[in-house]
Motif scaffolding. Structure first.
Motif, short mmCIF file in Angstrom:
data_model
loop_
_atom_site.label_atom_id
_atom_site.label_comp_id
_atom_site.label_asym_id
_atom_site.label_seq_id
_atom_site.Cartn_x
_atom_site.Cartn_y
_atom_site.Cartn_z
N GLY A 193 0.82 -1.22 0.00
CA GLY A 193 0.00 0.00 0.00
C GLY A 193 0.84 1.26 0.00
O GLY A 193 0.58 2.20 -0.75
N ILE B 70 -5.58 -3.00 1.96
CA ILE B 70 -4.74 -2.28 1.00
C ILE B 70 -5.38 -0.98 0.51
O ILE B 70 -4.72 0.06 0.51
N PRO B 71 -6.66 -0.98 0.11
CA PRO B 71 -7.21 0.29 -0.39
C PRO B 71 -7.17 1.40 0.65
O PRO B 71 -6.93 2.57 0.31
N VAL B 72 -7.43 1.05 1.92
CA VAL B 72 -7.42 2.09 2.95
C VAL B 72 -6.03 2.67 3.11
O VAL B 72 -5.84 3.89 3.19
N VAL C 291 -3.61 2.69 0.87
CA VAL C 291 -3.24 3.46 -0.33
C VAL C 291 -3.90 4.83 -0.30
O VAL C 291 -3.24 5.86 -0.47
N ARG C 292 -5.21 4.87 -0.09
CA ARG C 292 -5.92 6.14 -0.18
C ARG C 292 -5.44 7.13 0.85
O ARG C 292 -5.18 8.29 0.54
N SER C 293 -5.33 6.68 2.12
CA SER C 293 -4.95 7.65 3.14
C SER C 293 -3.50 8.09 2.97
O SER C 293 -3.19 9.28 3.07
N GLU D 14 -3.11 10.57 -0.02
CA GLU D 14 -3.55 11.93 0.28
C GLU D 14 -2.52 12.69 1.09
O GLU D 14 -2.23 13.85 0.85
N LEU D 15 -1.94 11.99 2.09
CA LEU D 15 -1.00 12.69 2.97
C LEU D 15 0.32 12.97 2.29
O LEU D 15 0.95 14.00 2.57
N ARG E 270 0.60 13.69 -0.83
CA ARG E 270 0.34 14.81 -1.73
C ARG E 270 0.39 16.14 -0.99
O ARG E 270 0.67 17.18 -1.57
N LEU E 271 0.07 16.08 0.31
CA LEU E 271 0.01 17.33 1.06
C LEU E 271 1.38 17.86 1.47
O LEU E 271 1.48 18.98 1.95
N GLY F 170 0.79 11.48 9.70
CA GLY F 170 -0.41 11.09 8.97
C GLY F 170 -0.34 9.69 8.41
O GLY F 170 -1.33 8.96 8.39
N SER G 212 -1.03 7.31 11.12
CA SER G 212 -2.47 7.36 11.37
C SER G 212 -3.23 6.53 10.35
O SER G 212 -4.15 5.79 10.68
N LEU H 21 -5.40 3.26 11.04
CA LEU H 21 -6.80 3.25 10.63
C LEU H 21 -7.12 1.99 9.85
O LEU H 21 -8.15 1.34 10.05
N LEU I 286 -9.28 10.85 8.75
CA LEU I 286 -8.57 11.32 7.57
C LEU I 286 -8.74 12.83 7.38
O LEU I 286 -7.79 13.54 7.08
N GLU J 252 -6.45 14.77 9.77
CA GLU J 252 -5.06 14.80 9.33
C GLU J 252 -4.87 15.81 8.21
O GLU J 252 -3.89 16.55 8.16
N LEU K 4 -13.78 6.55 1.26
CA LEU K 4 -13.48 5.44 2.16
C LEU K 4 -14.68 5.10 3.01
O LEU K 4 -15.02 3.93 3.21
#
Lengths: 370, 327, 359
Positions: A166, A232-234, A236-238, A241-242, A244-245, A276, A279, A283, B196, B199, B241
Motif C-alpha cells: 500500500g 490495502i485500499p485504505v 493506499v488512499r490515506s 492523500e497525505l 500529496r500534502l 499522517g 495514522s 486506521l 482522515l 489529518e 473510504l
C-alpha cells in the motif's frame, strides 16, 4: 479626519460607535457581545427547552429538552450577534456553535458504544481470560487467549502484506504517477476496492487457497489474505492523500541540492508526512481487525490455541465474539460476558497499536512550526 | 562539456548528457525504487483483477442460466431478484453518509481548529479508537440498545409526520429499521472520515491561514478560504473510504436491520430493502449449487455499484479545478 | 534518546509473547504439530453448535491426545465440505437427498462407499412471543399459520381471542419475526405449518422464509430471540433451548395442548419412517408431524459420515466420536448443556448399530 466616520451612511447621520450595521454602524467599529452572553443564552434556552418538553409530553424528557434548548440557543445567538456584531461575526458564531453541536452529537452514539463495551466487558476482564482458551470448556470459565493470539498473528501477517504494498503504491501515485494512465487506473480501481464487501474478500481468499492448496483449506494465512484485500485500499488512499500534502518546495529544494528522487522520498517526504501515514496505517488495521465474516470463512473456527498460521483453523477475536453471542449454551450469561470481554480486548489492542504508532511518528517526524 | 544536470542540454536527442545521466550510480537507486513502486501498483491491479475474476467465474453460472433453472434451483430470475438489494445497499449508504459526513467534517474541524491543543490530541486518539470497534459490537449495540430506544421516536414520527412518505407505513414493533441501520452505519464510518479529514486539515499551510486572519477574516471565513479548498481532495477521499465501508458492511447491517425484498422509501417499517452484503452473509451458509453462484453474482453487482458511484464522484470532483500542494 | 529504552523494553516483551500458550492446555495437545490422525474436523449446522461444544469437550477430556474441531458455518457448507473431502464428518439440519447420495461421490470415503445420515440432535422449536401483560398464549396451527403469513395483524383478532378467552389481548399490531438467513429451523417450522395447516400455509418447507408472507427478519436464533424479547407485541419461532425472557406459546392440536418439551419432541422420530430406498444403516427420517400427541415443530439434525473411510485411523476416530455423541451418556450431556431432547432408546440403538458398521 477619520475615514471611519460613519455619519455618511445610507440612512443619513447616524450615531457613532457601539452599534452594529443594522443600526447604522460599520463592522470595524461595531460592538462585541459580552463574553457572558453565551452562558446566559445557554441557561435560558435550557430552561425554556425544558418547559416546552414538559408541556409537549407531560413529563421531563432529556432528549427533547436538549433538542429544543439547542435550537433556541442557536436562534438567540444568531439574532443577538447579527444585531450587535454584524453578519460576518454572526456567521462565524453560528459555524462555531454548529461545529461544537456536531461534536457533542457524535459523542452520544460513540460514547454509548464505548460505555457498553467497557461496562459489559469488565465482568470477565481477569487474568484467567487472558491465559485460558476454550478447549474443553463448556459454560463458565475459559478465556480468549487462543482468539487473542489468533488475531495478533492474522492481523500482523495481513499488515506485513498490506503496508509495504500500500505504501509503495501510494508513493507511486503521489510521486511518480502524475497524470499518467497507469496512475489514473490504479486510483480508480483502489476506490472500487474499498467497496468490496468483507464477506466477498473472505470467499475470495477461501477459493484462492482451494486452488493453491486444496479444497476446504482453512488456516490463518488465508484469513490474512482476506484482510489484506480489505486493508490495502485504505492504506493506499490515506497515505496517498497525505503524501500529496507535503509541500512541493521541500522536494524541489532537495532536487536542487542533487539528492536523488528516491532518497528525497525516503528521507524527506515520508518523515514529513509520517504522523499522517502512521495514522492511516493504524486506521487500516483498526478497520480490518474487527472483521467477522471473512475470518469465519477463511480462517475458520477452533476452541484450541493454534500457533501455526499455515495449518489448521485459527480462532480470532471477532469470530470468538460473534460465536459466543450467536451460540450460547443453555445458560447464556457466561458466553455473553466472554463476548463483551473479547470485544473490549480488541479495542484495547488497537489502543495499544495507536500509542505505539504515535511513538514511532514522534521519533521520526521533523519538528514543525505547529 | 556541459554538466549532466545543467538545463541547457537543449532539445537534443538522448545523447552524451542522457547517457551520462543514466550511468550515474545514484540513478540506479532511482530506477530500482521506481520499479518497486510501480510493481506495487501493478500488483494491486492484479489482486483486483483476481477478485473481479473470482466474482465473474463463480457468478457466471447464475448470470447465464435460463430463468426456469434459476426459478427452481436458484432464487429466481437474476435482475429482478437483485434489484431490491441493490436499491437497499445504495439507499442505506446514502442515508448513512447524509448523517455522517457533515458531523465528521464538523468534528475534524473542531479537533483541528477549535479545540484547545490539550484536549485536541486525546480526542483524536479517542475517535481513531472507535474505528476499531468490531462490527459485531455495533450490531449488538444497534439491535438491542439503539433499536429499543428509538421505538418511541419512530412512533411519534409516524403519528405526527406520517404524511411525509419517509415516515408512512406501519412502524416496526422492534425498531430494527433501515433508519436504525443507517444510524449504526453512520456511527461506524464517522471515525474513518473524521480521522482522515483531521489529518488533512492539520496539514493546511500555516501561512495561508495566518494570511487570511491578517486580512481580517473571522475564524470561519479563514476556514472557508484557506482550509476547506485545500482539503477538498482529502475530504473526497475520506468520504469515498466511508462510502466504501457503508456499501460493504455485512455483520452490523444483518444484525440490526429487518431486511426483505420491498423497494420502498419508508424508513420506519419492518419491510426494508435488504443490502447485498447482508443478503450474501445471511444466505451463504445454507446455499448450494446455483444459489451460491447467484449470491456471488450479487457480490459482482455490488462491485459494479461501487464502480459507478466512484465514477460519479470523480466526475463531480474533476468539474472544478483542483488545488493540490504537490503542484 | 528517550525512545531507545522504551523500544528495547517493548521489543523484549513482544519477543516473549510471540508464541502463545494457554494455561488450560497441556503441552502437545494444541493439535498443530500432532499427526493428522489425531485431529478430527467437522463442519455444518449451527443449530447443534452448543451440543457439539459439550461433546468435543467431554471427548477431548477423555482422549487427551485428540483435537476435534467443529465449525458451525451452516448445513450447506458442511455438506459441500464433506463431499469435497475437506472434513471427516458433517452436521446437517436435513439428511442428504437422494440425488446427493451415491457411492463414490464423497472424497473422504472409499471409492465404493456411500454416506450415512445419522440423527444425533433433536431440538423442539418453540413459538415465542412478547406481549405486555400476557404470560400464556395458546395457538392452533391454522391461527399460527395466519399470523406468520400476515393474514392476522392484530392481537385482539377473533381467532386468537377464541383460543385464549381469559387473556386481555390488546388492540395492537403483531410483529411476526422470522429468520433472515437460510436455516433448518425455518425449514422444520414451515414444514410443520404446511403439514398441519396446508390450506393457509400453501408454501412447502424451505430453508428460506417465503418472501410473500412478509414480517420482520432477524439473523440467527439469537437474533430472533433478541428481536422478540426487546420488541413490543412480537411473535417468532426459535429453538426452545434459546428462548429466554420470552413467553412460549402452546400448540393446540386436535384439542390437545402441546408444549415444546424434550420428551414430546423426541417422540416425533419414533412415529416417523426412514426414507425409502436407502441402505440398511442409513437413518434419514422423513418426519411425520401429524401423529397424535406429538409436538410437531421439531428440528432433527444429522451427522453425515462415510460407510467406509479411505483411512482406517480416521474411521476409528469417527466411530469413537460419533459413537460417543449418540450414546445415552452423550445425549444426556447435550440435553443438560444445550437443552436438546435426548434420542429415544430405540433410535439410540439403531444409530449405534450404524456406527458399528463404519469401516
Amino acid at each position: 479626519m477619520s475615514t471611519l466616520n460613519p455619519s455618511a451612511g445610507p440612512l443619513g447621520a447616524r450615531p457613532t460607535g457601539g452599534t452594529g450595521p443594522l443600526l447604522g454602524g460599520d463592522t470595524l467599529t461595531s460592538g462585541r457581545l459580552p463574553k457572558a452572553t453565551t452562558w446566559v443564552a445557554l441557561v435560558a434556552s435550557a430552561i425554556v427547552g425544558f418547559a416546552i418538553s414538559v408541556l409537549a409530553t407531560g413529563a421531563a424528557n432529556a432528549g427533547l429538552t436538549v433538542l429544543f434548548g439547542y435550537v433556541l440557543f442557536l436562534l438567540i445567538m444568531e439574532v443577538a450577534s447579527r444585531v450587535v456584531e454584524g453578519p460576518r461575526q454572526a456567521s462565524d458564531r453560528r459555524a462555531g456553535n454548529l461545529i461544537i453541536g456536531a461534536f457533542l452529537l457524535a459523542l452520544l452514539p460513540l460514547g454509548s458504544v464505548t460505555w457498553e463495551a467497557v461496562s459489559n466487558g469488565m465482568a470477565r476482564f481477569d487474568p484467567s481470560f487472558f491465559t485460558n482458551s476454550m478447549r474443553n470448556v463448556v459454560g463458565e470459565g475459559g478465556g480468549g487467549v487462543h482468539a487473542i493470539y489468533g488475531t495478533l498473528y492474522v492481523t500482523g501477517m495481513a499488515s506485513l502484506i498490506s503496508v509495504p504494498i500500500g505504501l509503495l503504491t501510494a508513493i507511486y501515485l503521489a510521486e511518480y504517477g502524475a497524470g499518467n494512465r497507469l496512475a489514473k487506473l490504479i486510483t480508480f480501481f483502489v476506490d472500487v476496492m474499498t467497496g468490496v464487501p468483507s464477506i466477498v474478500a473472505g470467499l475470495f481468499a477461501y477459493s484462492l487457497m482451494a486452488l493453491l492448496v486444496g479444497p476446504g483449506a482453512v488456516f490463518g494465512f488465508s484469513g490474512s489474505v482476506a484482510l489484506s484485500v480489505l486493508m490495502i485500499p485504505v492504506v493506499v488512499r490515506s497515505c496517498e492523500e497525505l503524501l500529496r500534502l507535503v509541500p512541493n518546495e521541500l522536494r524541489e529544494a532537495a532536487y536542487a541540492l542533487g539528492v536523488p528522487k528516491w532518497v528525497t522520498i525516503v528521507r524527506i517526504v515520508i518523515p514529513t508526512a509520517i504522523s499522517g501515514l502512521v495514522s492511516g496505517v493504524i486506521l487500516a488495521i483498526a478497520r480490518v481487525i474487527g472483521e467477522t465474516a471473512p475470518l469465519m470463512i477463511a480462517a475458520g473456527f477452533t476452541a484450541s490455541l493454534n500457533n501455526n498460521l499455515f495449518a489448521n483453523p485459527m480462532m480470532t477475536l471477532p469470530v470468538f465474539v460473534y460465536d459466543a453471542y450467536a451460540h450460547p449454551g443453555v445458560e447464556p450469561a457466561p458466553y455473553l460476558e466472554r463476548a463483551w470481554t473479547g470485544a473490549l480486548t480488541l479495542i484495547l489492542i488497537v489502543m495499544l497499536l495507536n500509542l505505539i504508532g504515535r511513538l514511532i511518528a514522534a521519533r521520526f517526524a521533523p519538528k514543525t512550526g505547529r | 562539456m556541459t554538466h549532466p544536470l545543467s538545463t541547457d542540454s537543449g532539445p537534443g536527442p538522448a545523447g552524451a548528457p542522457e547517457a551520462a545521466l543514466a550511468a550515474d550510480p545514484k540513478r540506479f537507486g532511482d530506477r530500482v525504487f521506481r520499479g518497486f513502486a510501480t510493481g506495487a501498483g501493478v500488483l494491486i491491479l492484479v489482486i483486483l483483477a483476481l477478485v473481479a475474476g473470482f466474482l465473474l467465474i463463480q457468478g457466471a453460472p447464475a448470470l447465464f442460466a435460463d430463468p426456469d433453472r434459476l426459478a427452481s434451483q436458484g432464487y429466481g430470475e437474476f435482475a429482478s431478484w437483485v434489484l431490491p438489494y441493490a436499491f437497499g445497499t445504495v439507499w442505506a449508504a446514502v442515508l448513512a453518509l447524509a448523517m455522517a459526513v457533515p458531523v465528521a467534517i464538523g468534528i475534524a474541524l473542531f479537533i483541528s481548529h477549535f479545540a484547545p491543543r490539550r484536549i485536541a490530541q486525546p480526542l483524536g486518539y479517542l475517535i481513531d479508537l472507535l474505528a476499531a470497534v468490531p462490527s459485531v459490537v455495533f450490531g449488538l449495540w444497534g439491535s438491542t440498545l439503539l433499536a429499543r430506544a428509538l421505538i418511541p421516536l419512530y412512533g411519534w414520527l409516524n403519528a405526527n409526520l406520517g404524511f411525509i412518505p419517509f415516515f408512512a407505513g406501519i412502524t416496526s414493533g422492534t425498531g430494527r429499521t433501515i433508519l436504525t441501520a443507517a444510524i449504526v452505519l453512520a456511527t461506524m464510518v464517522l471515525p474513518i472520515i473524521t480521522s482522515l479529514c483531521r489529518e488533512v486539515f492539520l496539514q493546511t499551510p500555516r501561512l495561508h491561514e495566518e494570511a487570511a486572519l491578517a486580512l481580517g477574516a473571522t475564524r470561519w471565513e479563514m476556514i472557508k478560504m484557506a482550509v476547506l479548498p485545500f482539503a477538498r481532495p482529502g475530504i473526497i477521499a475520506a468520504v469515498m473510504l466511508g462510502l466504501g465501508r457503508a456499501l460493504g458492511e455485512t455483520m452490523a447491517v444483518s444484525m440490526v436491520m429487518s431486511g426483505g425484498r420491498n423497494i420502498t422509501f419508508e424508513v420506519l417499517t419492518s419491510q426494508n430493502p435488504n443490502t447485498i452484503a447482508a443478503t450474501i452473509a445471511q444466505n451463504f451458509a445454507e446455499a448450494y449449487g446455483l444459489k451460491t453462484n447467484q449470491l456471488i453474482a450479487a457480490g459482482l453487482v455490488l462491485f459494479l455499484i461501487t464502480l459507478a458511484v466512484n465514477m460519479l464522484a470523480r466526475w463531480i470532483v474533476s468539474r472544478r479545478a483542483e488545488y493540490s500542494g504537490a503542484n | 534518546m528517550k525512545i531507545k529504552p522504551i523500544a528495547a523494553v517493548l521489543a523484549t516483551a513482544t519477543a516473549f509473547t510471540l508464541v502463545g500458550c494457554a494455561a488450560n492446555e497441556a503441552a502437545g495437545t494444541g493439535g498443530t504439530s500432532s499427526a493428522a490422525a489425531q485431529t478430527l474436523t467437522g463442519k455444518g449446522a449451527s443449530s447443534m453448535k452448543a451440543a457439539q461444544e459439550k461433546w468435543v469437550a467431554d471427548f477431548q477430556t477423555a482422549h487427551t491426545g485428540i483435537t476435534v474441531n467443529y465449525s458451525p458455518e451452516g448445513s450447506s457448507a458442511g455438506r459441500s465440505a464433506f463431499t469435497a473431502g475437506a472434513v471427516q464428518f458433517a452436521g446437517s439440519d436435513r439428511p442428504l437427498k437422494d440425488e446427493e447420495m451415491g457411492a463414490g461421490k464423497f472424497a473422504t470415503c472409499a471409492a465404493d462407499s456411500n454416506a450415512l445420515n445419522l440423527p444425533v440432535y433433536v431440538s423442539p422449536i418453540a413459538i415465542i412471543f412478547k406481549l405486555d401483560g400476557i404470560d400464556k398464549l395458546s395457538l392452533d396451527p391454522a391461527t399460527a399459520a395466519k399470523i406468520f403469513a400476515g393474514q392476522i395483524t392484530k392481537w385482539n383478532d377473533p381467532a386468537i381471542v377464541a383460543l385464549n378467552p381469559n387473556a386481555k389481548l390488546p388492540d395492537s399490531n403483531i410483529t411476526a419475526v422470522h429468520r433472515a438467513d437460510g436455516s433448518g429451523t425455518t425449514n422444520n417450522f414451515t414444514d410443520t405449518l404446511h403439514q398441519l395447516a396446508p390450506e393457509v400455509w400453501t408454501e412447502s418447507a424451505a430453508d428460506d422464509w417465503p418472501a410473500a408472507f412478509g414480517g420482520e427478519a432477524a439473523t440467527g436464533t439469537s437474533g430472533v430471540v433478541s428481536a422478540v424479547s426487546g420488541g413490543q407485541g412480537t411473535i417468532g419461532y426459535a429453538d426452545a433451548s434459546a428462548a429466554k425472557n420470552v413467553g412460549i406459546a402452546s400448540l393446540a392440536v386436535n384439542g390437545k395442548s402441546l408444549e415444546p418439551s424434550a420428551e414430546a419432541a423426541a417422540a416425533v422420530i419414533d412415529h416417523s419412517q426412514t426414507v425409502a430406498g436407502r441402505g440398511e444403516h442409513d437413518l434419514a427420517y422423513s418426519l411425520d408431524r401429524t401423529s397424535e400427541g406429538v409436538y410437531p415443530a421439531v428440528l432433527v439434525s444429522y451427522a453425515i459420515v462415510c460407510e467406509t473411510y479411505k483411512d482406517a485411523a480416521t474411521a476409528k476416530l469417527v466411530k469413537d466420536y460419533i459413537g460417543y455423541i449418540a450414546s445415552a451418556e452423550g445425549q444426556q450431556a447435550a440435553a443438560t448443556a444445550a437443552g436438546s431432547a435426548p434420542l429415544s432408546a430405540a433410535i439410540q440403538a439403531k444409530v449405534k448399530a450404524a456406527v458399528d458398521s463404519i469401516k
